[in-house]
Design a protein around this motif. Structure first.
Motif, PDB file in Angstrom:
ATOM      1  N   HIS A  96      10.425 -11.561  -6.372  1.00 55.16           N
ATOM      2  CA  HIS A  96      10.243 -10.548  -5.322  1.00 55.16           C
ATOM      3  C   HIS A  96       9.115  -9.578  -5.680  1.00 55.16           C
ATOM      4  CE1 HIS A  96      14.592 -11.017  -3.617  1.00 55.16           C
ATOM      5  NE2 HIS A  96      13.744 -11.862  -3.076  1.00 55.16           N
ATOM      6  N   PHE A  97       8.962  -9.336  -6.986  1.00 57.29           N
ATOM      7  CA  PHE A  97       7.921  -8.385  -7.405  1.00 57.29           C
ATOM      8  C   PHE A  97       6.538  -9.037  -7.359  1.00 57.29           C
ATOM      9  CE2 PHE A  97      11.960  -6.855  -8.811  1.00 57.29           C
ATOM     10  CZ  PHE A  97      11.926  -5.529  -8.403  1.00 57.29           C
ATOM     11  N   ASP A  98       6.494 -10.369  -7.478  1.00 55.02           N
ATOM     12  CA  ASP A  98       5.216 -11.079  -7.267  1.00 55.02           C
ATOM     13  C   ASP A  98       4.800 -10.893  -5.801  1.00 55.02           C
ATOM     14  OD1 ASP A  98       5.656 -12.051  -9.814  1.00 55.02           O
ATOM     15  OD2 ASP A  98       6.247 -14.065  -9.171  1.00 55.02           O
ATOM     16  N   SER A  99       5.759 -11.103  -4.882  1.00 58.13           N
ATOM     17  CA  SER A  99       5.438 -10.993  -3.441  1.00 58.13           C
ATOM     18  C   SER A  99       5.078  -9.553  -3.090  1.00 58.13           C
ATOM     19  CB  SER A  99       6.621 -11.405  -2.577  1.00 58.13           C
ATOM     20  OG  SER A  99       7.086 -12.649  -2.957  1.00 58.13           O
ATOM     21  N   LEU A 100       5.801  -8.591  -3.693  1.00 60.43           N
ATOM     22  CA  LEU A 100       5.504  -7.181  -3.411  1.00 60.43           C
ATOM     23  C   LEU A 100       4.077  -6.843  -3.858  1.00 60.43           C
ATOM     24  CD1 LEU A 100       6.575  -4.301  -2.538  1.00 60.43           C
ATOM     25  CD2 LEU A 100       7.044  -3.941  -4.966  1.00 60.43           C
ATOM     26  N   THR A 101       3.712  -7.296  -5.049  1.00 63.94           N
ATOM     27  CA  THR A 101       2.382  -6.990  -5.595  1.00 63.94           C
ATOM     28  C   THR A 101       1.293  -7.522  -4.649  1.00 63.94           C
ATOM     29  OG1 THR A 101       3.309  -7.255  -7.794  1.00 63.94           O
ATOM     30  CG2 THR A 101       0.914  -7.240  -7.647  1.00 63.94           C
ATOM     31  N   GLU A 102       1.501  -8.755  -4.207  1.00 66.54           N
ATOM     32  CA  GLU A 102       0.532  -9.377  -3.303  1.00 66.54           C
ATOM     33  C   GLU A 102       0.434  -8.594  -1.985  1.00 66.54           C
ATOM     34  OE1 GLU A 102       0.643 -13.624  -1.454  1.00 66.54           O
ATOM     35  OE2 GLU A 102       1.263 -13.697  -3.547  1.00 66.54           O
ATOM     36  N   HIS A 103       1.597  -8.211  -1.477  1.00 66.77           N
ATOM     37  CA  HIS A 103       1.669  -7.457  -0.211  1.00 66.77           C
ATOM     38  C   HIS A 103       0.932  -6.114  -0.344  1.00 66.77           C
ATOM     39  CE1 HIS A 103       3.246  -5.953   3.536  1.00 66.77           C
ATOM     40  NE2 HIS A 103       4.111  -5.125   2.985  1.00 66.77           N
ATOM     41  N   LEU A 104       1.185  -5.416  -1.459  1.00 66.23           N
ATOM     42  CA  LEU A 104       0.565  -4.097  -1.642  1.00 66.23           C
ATOM     43  C   LEU A 104      -0.945  -4.221  -1.842  1.00 66.23           C
ATOM     44  CD1 LEU A 104       3.229  -2.337  -3.893  1.00 66.23           C
ATOM     45  CD2 LEU A 104       2.846  -2.033  -1.446  1.00 66.23           C
ATOM     46  N   ARG A 105      -1.359  -5.251  -2.574  1.00 64.36           N
ATOM     47  CA  ARG A 105      -2.812  -5.447  -2.769  1.00 64.36           C
ATOM     48  C   ARG A 105      -3.472  -5.696  -1.423  1.00 64.36           C
ATOM     49  NH1 ARG A 105      -2.437  -9.175  -8.071  1.00 64.36           N
ATOM     50  NH2 ARG A 105      -2.249  -7.479  -9.568  1.00 64.36           N
ATOM     51  N   SER A 106      -2.830  -6.509  -0.601  1.00 61.47           N
ATOM     52  CA  SER A 106      -3.481  -6.830   0.668  1.00 61.47           C
ATOM     53  C   SER A 106      -3.491  -5.606   1.596  1.00 61.47           C
ATOM     54  CB  SER A 106      -2.888  -8.094   1.290  1.00 61.47           C
ATOM     55  OG  SER A 106      -1.969  -7.777   2.277  1.00 61.47           O
TER      56      SER A 106
END
Ligand code: SAM
Length: 289
Positions: A96-106
């Motif tokens: 979930h934290f991988d997906s969150l990181t990607e979401h926040l970067r984008s």
């Protein structure tokens, strides 16, 4: 088998009749949405027996009378804290934290968004003692450098006032590192300070997180939409109508493109139309057509 159960009940310090058990579980359900089935009887007994001793009561029937009386207000708060299950850990279900990181970067690189609204709001709903919201804040600090100039806040709420107190203190045992996967160990290391054999969450990480007591069944005070909501390992304690209604409310509160993270055993059988499953227990709110 029934004889065995009866014998066990006889050995108990306080008698707990079926009627009292149903009264207590009914009250817990109406106050919190938590469903305590028959298999939770021993758990309820052991958590409340301690309380009966503290109060100098002789029986569960006296405890039920107390809950019916004018002094019930304070005691219902205790009952609620006693029945919650607060198991949690840093970087639980790390994907979930991988997906969150990607979401926040984008989000941080989205030029349209950064022109109109340079703020990010994330909600950890049912945050327990704080490991989940501090994991989110650590990712923001350590992995999304492009958010440095943004206004970022993580709201952390829980029903249990003891958990809110622990989370606000931000002090954890050093064994909190056990079982953390991949580079999240280093990320946590960067966001804590070791002092007298315990871990203190660093101020810059702590400052991103705001703890508040909130019962998810009640009205929510939020005025604006959220970019991500974590409600993990909370819905499993509720019945289906409560679960469905909460998930619809999360969908309403999310920004288009916002993400909802649920616990590993909480996949939705009846999900709001606007939510799309994009990964394991990870949903995105569809952008308006
Ligand atoms: C098992 S913990 C989950 C902690 C964290 N989200 C995680 O996945 O590690 C469940 C939390 O939900 C909270 N909770 C249960 N019912 C609630 C309600 N009606 N409103 C708010 N929080 C609730 C409990 O107090 C408990 O701290």
């Amino acid at each position: 088998m029934n004889q065995v159960i009866q014998n066990m009940e006889k050995q108990r310090e306080f008698a707990l009749t079926q009627r009292e058990f149903e009264k207590l579980t009914g009250l817990v359900h109406s106050l919190t949405g938590i469903v305590l089935g028959e298999h939770k009887k021993d758990m309820l007994y052991s958590r409340l027996a301690r309380r009966l001793r503290q109060l100098g009561l002789q029986s569960f029937s006296q405890y039920c009378e107390l809950l019916d009386s004018r002094q019930a207000g304070e005691e219902t708060g205790f009952l609620v804290n006693a029945v919650t299950t607060n198991l949690t850990k840093f970087f639980r279900e790390s994907h979930h934290f991988d997906s969150l990181t990607e979401h926040l970067r984008s989000l941080s690189m989205n030029t349209e968004r950064s022109k109109i609204n340079r703020s990010i709001r994330i909600w950890s709903a049912g945050c327990s003692s704080g490991e989940e919201p501090y994991s989110i804040a650590s990712v923001i600090n350590s992995s999304v450098a492009t958010l440095k100039a943004w206004d970022v806040k993580v709201l952390a709420t829980d029903l249990d006032t003891n958990m809110i107190r622990t989370g606000s203190e931000g002090i954890y045992k050093t064994n909190s590192f056990e079982g953390i996967e991949g580079n999240y160990r280093q990320i946590l290391e960067d966001n804590v300070r070791r002092k007298n054999d315990v871990l203190h969450i660093k101020e810059m990480t702590k400052n991103l997180v705001h703890f508040k007591q909130l019962n998810l069944l009640h009205d929510w005070p939020m005025q604006r939409k959220y970019d991500a909501i974590f409600c993990r390992n909370v819905l499993i304690y509720f019945d289906n109508p409560t679960k469905n209604s909460l998930v619809q409310r999360y969908a309403n509160l999310l920004q288009p493109g916002g993400m909802l993270f649920l616990g590993h055993s909480e996949s939705l059988h009846q999900k709001p139309e606007e939510l799309r499953l994009i990964g394991k227990t990870t949903y995105i709110k569809e952008e308006a057509a």
